[in-house]
Write a protein that holds these residues in place. Structure first.
Motif, PDB file in Angstrom:
ATOM      1  N   GLU A  54       0.842  -1.223   0.138  1.00  0.00           N
ATOM      2  CA  GLU A  54       0.074  -0.255   0.108  1.00  0.00           C
ATOM      3  C   GLU A  54       0.915   1.245   0.038  1.00  0.00           C
ATOM      4  OE1 GLU A  54      -3.307   0.084   2.613  1.00  0.00           O
ATOM      5  OE2 GLU A  54      -3.800  -2.028   2.453  1.00  0.00           O
ATOM      6  N   GLU A  55       1.962   1.485   0.775  1.00  0.00           N
ATOM      7  CA  GLU A  55       2.685   2.337   1.142  1.00  0.00           C
ATOM      8  C   GLU A  55       3.649   2.860  -0.483  1.00  0.00           C
ATOM      9  OE1 GLU A  55       6.956   3.579   2.809  1.00  0.00           O
ATOM     10  OE2 GLU A  55       5.429   2.386   4.251  1.00  0.00           O
ATOM     11  N   LYS A  59       2.547   6.042  -3.224  1.00  0.00           N
ATOM     12  CA  LYS A  59       3.749   6.829  -3.772  1.00  0.00           C
ATOM     13  C   LYS A  59       3.508   6.874  -5.294  1.00  0.00           C
ATOM     14  CE  LYS A  59       7.197   6.339  -0.149  1.00  0.00           C
ATOM     15  NZ  LYS A  59       8.376   5.591   0.443  1.00  0.00           N
ATOM     16  N   GLU A  74      -5.237   7.235   0.056  1.00  0.00           N
ATOM     17  CA  GLU A  74      -5.113   6.154   1.075  1.00  0.00           C
ATOM     18  C   GLU A  74      -6.437   5.357   1.020  1.00  0.00           C
ATOM     19  OE1 GLU A  74      -4.627   7.620   5.138  1.00  0.00           O
ATOM     20  OE2 GLU A  74      -2.691   9.034   4.322  1.00  0.00           O
TER      21      GLU A  74
END
Length: 167
Positions: A54-55, A59, A74
């Motif tokens: 997810e991170e 990005k 998010e």
């Protein structure tokens, strides 16, 4: 494709044969959507590249879709990961994440609620059966996300909790 990989040339009926001046570097992508023949596999280096976490996907989204609201990014990426976990005919790729983000921004969304998610699932899912399956699970997926966010708020980071004690 085999002609390109073995003879470094390609024949186009309307034009003729085009020969490479240097040995070509060829990348094939499939997302396991198509079976590659044994002859093709023998001429290729096969690499499995999974979806980003997810991170990293956030990005990527931030870099490709400037001005997307943090909350929307998010919410969208979290929901995409849950949708990819469903048993779908075709799981949405990163390009669908970008398409969905652009669509939601065009609709002036700054967060993802059940109504707008349900109305726009066809942007990321290409088969009606997949859309129906995702719609059936949508409430549950969004409730899980809300519960996870609530837990994050109730459980402060250790450094933040220590800072509160000092303050």
């Amino acid at each position: 494709m085999l002609e390109v990989l073995s003879d470094f040339q390609v024949t186009i009926p309307e034009i003729g044969t085009i020969q490479a001046q240097t040995q070509p570097l060829v990348f094939l992508t499939s997302n396991d959507a198509r079976e590659m023949s044994d002859a093709l596999k023998r001429r290729c280096l096969h690499l499995w590249i999974d979806y980003p976490d997810e991170e990293l996907e956030i990005k990527i989204l931030d870099s490709k879709v400037p001005n997307i609201a943090d909350q929307l990014a998010e919410d969208l990426v979290s929901l995409m990961h849950k949708i990819r976990d469903l048993d779908l005919k075709k799981a949405p790729s990163i390009s669908e994440t970008l398409d969905w983000a652009r669509s939601l921004m065009a609709l002036n969304a700054d967060s993802l609620d059940e109504s707008i998610a349900s109305d726009t699932l066809n942007v990321i899912l290409k088969y009606e059966g997949d859309v129906a399956k995702a719609q059936n699970e949508l409430s549950k997926m969004l409730e899980q996300r809300a519960a996870a966010k609530k837990t994050e708020v109730e459980t402060p980071e250790p450094a933040a909790a220590e800072e509160k004690k000092k303050g």
